[in-house]
Design a protein around this motif. Sequence first.
Motif, PDB file in Angstrom:
ATOM      1  N   ALA A  60      36.233 -53.563 -26.544  1.00 32.61           N
ATOM      2  CA  ALA A  60      35.918 -53.011 -25.222  1.00 32.61           C
ATOM      3  C   ALA A  60      36.880 -51.925 -24.760  1.00 32.61           C
ATOM      4  CB  ALA A  60      35.889 -54.132 -24.186  1.00 32.61           C
ATOM      5  N   PHE A  61      38.175 -52.089 -25.072  1.00 32.38           N
ATOM      6  CA  PHE A  61      39.199 -51.219 -24.482  1.00 32.38           C
ATOM      7  C   PHE A  61      39.814 -50.294 -25.530  1.00 32.38           C
ATOM      8  CE2 PHE A  61      39.147 -55.352 -22.334  1.00 32.38           C
ATOM      9  CZ  PHE A  61      38.682 -54.953 -21.089  1.00 32.38           C
ATOM     10  N   ARG A  62      39.670 -49.028 -25.284  1.00 31.15           N
ATOM     11  CA  ARG A  62      40.143 -48.032 -26.251  1.00 31.15           C
ATOM     12  C   ARG A  62      41.672 -47.961 -26.306  1.00 31.15           C
ATOM     13  NH1 ARG A  62      37.433 -42.198 -26.845  1.00 31.15           N
ATOM     14  NH2 ARG A  62      38.690 -41.381 -28.548  1.00 31.15           N
ATOM     15  N   GLU A  63      42.331 -48.040 -25.156  1.00 34.21           N
ATOM     16  CA  GLU A  63      43.779 -47.861 -25.084  1.00 34.21           C
ATOM     17  C   GLU A  63      44.527 -49.156 -25.424  1.00 34.21           C
ATOM     18  OE1 GLU A  63      45.725 -44.757 -24.024  1.00 34.21           O
ATOM     19  OE2 GLU A  63      43.905 -44.409 -25.185  1.00 34.21           O
ATOM     20  N   PRO A  64      45.428 -49.133 -26.417  1.00 28.85           N
ATOM     21  CA  PRO A  64      46.183 -50.329 -26.802  1.00 28.85           C
ATOM     22  C   PRO A  64      46.961 -50.959 -25.647  1.00 28.85           C
ATOM     23  CG  PRO A  64      46.442 -48.605 -28.453  1.00 28.85           C
ATOM     24  CD  PRO A  64      45.728 -47.985 -27.297  1.00 28.85           C
TER      25      PRO A  64
ATOM     26  N   ARG B 215      38.441 -48.626 -16.898  1.00 29.67           N
ATOM     27  CA  ARG B 215      39.798 -48.979 -17.285  1.00 29.67           C
ATOM     28  C   ARG B 215      39.813 -49.243 -18.775  1.00 29.67           C
ATOM     29  NH1 ARG B 215      43.836 -52.281 -14.894  1.00 29.67           N
ATOM     30  NH2 ARG B 215      45.797 -51.552 -15.791  1.00 29.67           N
ATOM     31  N   GLY B 216      40.522 -48.463 -19.510  1.00 31.95           N
ATOM     32  CA  GLY B 216      40.566 -48.694 -20.944  1.00 31.95           C
ATOM     33  C   GLY B 216      40.417 -47.425 -21.752  1.00 31.95           C
ATOM     34  N   GLU B 217      39.927 -46.372 -21.102  1.00 25.20           N
ATOM     35  CA  GLU B 217      39.811 -45.073 -21.764  1.00 25.20           C
ATOM     36  C   GLU B 217      41.106 -44.273 -21.593  1.00 25.20           C
ATOM     37  OE1 GLU B 217      37.782 -43.319 -23.689  1.00 25.20           O
ATOM     38  OE2 GLU B 217      36.396 -44.993 -23.970  1.00 25.20           O
ATOM     39  N   THR B 218      41.188 -43.129 -22.241  1.00 24.51           N
ATOM     40  CA  THR B 218      42.323 -42.235 -22.054  1.00 24.51           C
ATOM     41  C   THR B 218      42.343 -41.750 -20.604  1.00 24.51           C
ATOM     42  OG1 THR B 218      41.047 -40.256 -22.625  1.00 24.51           O
ATOM     43  CG2 THR B 218      42.105 -41.446 -24.436  1.00 24.51           C
TER      44      THR B 218
END
Length: 304
Positions: free
Chosen positions: A163-167, A252-255
């Motif tokens: 679901a979340f791109r950003e670590p 919340r979770g993208e760049t």
Amino acid sequence: MKLFTCRWLPSSEPKGLIFLCHGYGMECSIFMKDTGIRLAKAGYAVHGIDYEGHGKSSGLQGYIKDFDALVTDCSEHFTGICERKENSKKLRFIMGESMGGAVVLLLHRKKPAFWDGAILLAPMCKIADDVKPNQFVISALTKLTRIIPTWKIIPTPDIVDLAFREPAVRKEVRDSPYCYKGRPRLQTAYQLLTISLDIEKRLQEVSLPFLLLHGGDDKVTDPSVSKLLHEKAISSDKTFKLYPGMWHSLSRGETAENTEIVFSDITKWLDEKTATGNAKLERELKSGNDALHTDSSGKTILVE
């Protein structure tokens, strides 16, 4: 049953009201705080609620016994805020991401004429095939649901990774005691599957204005069904945006760059709707006042 609620208010009179519906396993006050702050800074009063079994609300964590009851909780809280005297003339928007998108669609179904618009981010109109167990497993687990509804044995991939791109966001979700990360409970999975199938069959019933946003590389909910929702909905005012390369969690979770694009589209749509809606309200009030006339004795009469 105690349900946690929260709100973010602008520094001046709100342009309108926005009600947040969070995703499965998530919550409002921490994970959706950035969304609340952004929208409040844009001039809107934002209200959220943690569903039963989610976030800071009571109930077994990650357990959804009855999706209809969950929607009713949201409806009662949100409509109660709308019906306050200070909010009676304000436009009402519902905003949901993932499972929260399904909640939004069911809130609309419950009161079709009540809401002025909806913002749907990767709504759960259908669970992606990559996440959903095969039909044999579904049949077996459906039978077990009647016996051990709270067991966490649904075989699914790690949703956090999908679901979340950003670590950094993935780590935040995993570290938060208010976000549910375990395997889906049997009854929860059954409710989610049942609701998504029901929504998919009734897309043509959606009639309110909506902004529909979906990531092109979403592996949790199906972008093609969002496209189908846009095509089938009878709404005369509907907008669909597919973001190539973006993942499931758009708020919340993208760049940082992608998040700015998403919220720019959201606030632009909201501002257009509130400008149009408030202008219409002013015309209606003026028309009502023009229909009143004061006679020579000082009495106000209605001019037919």
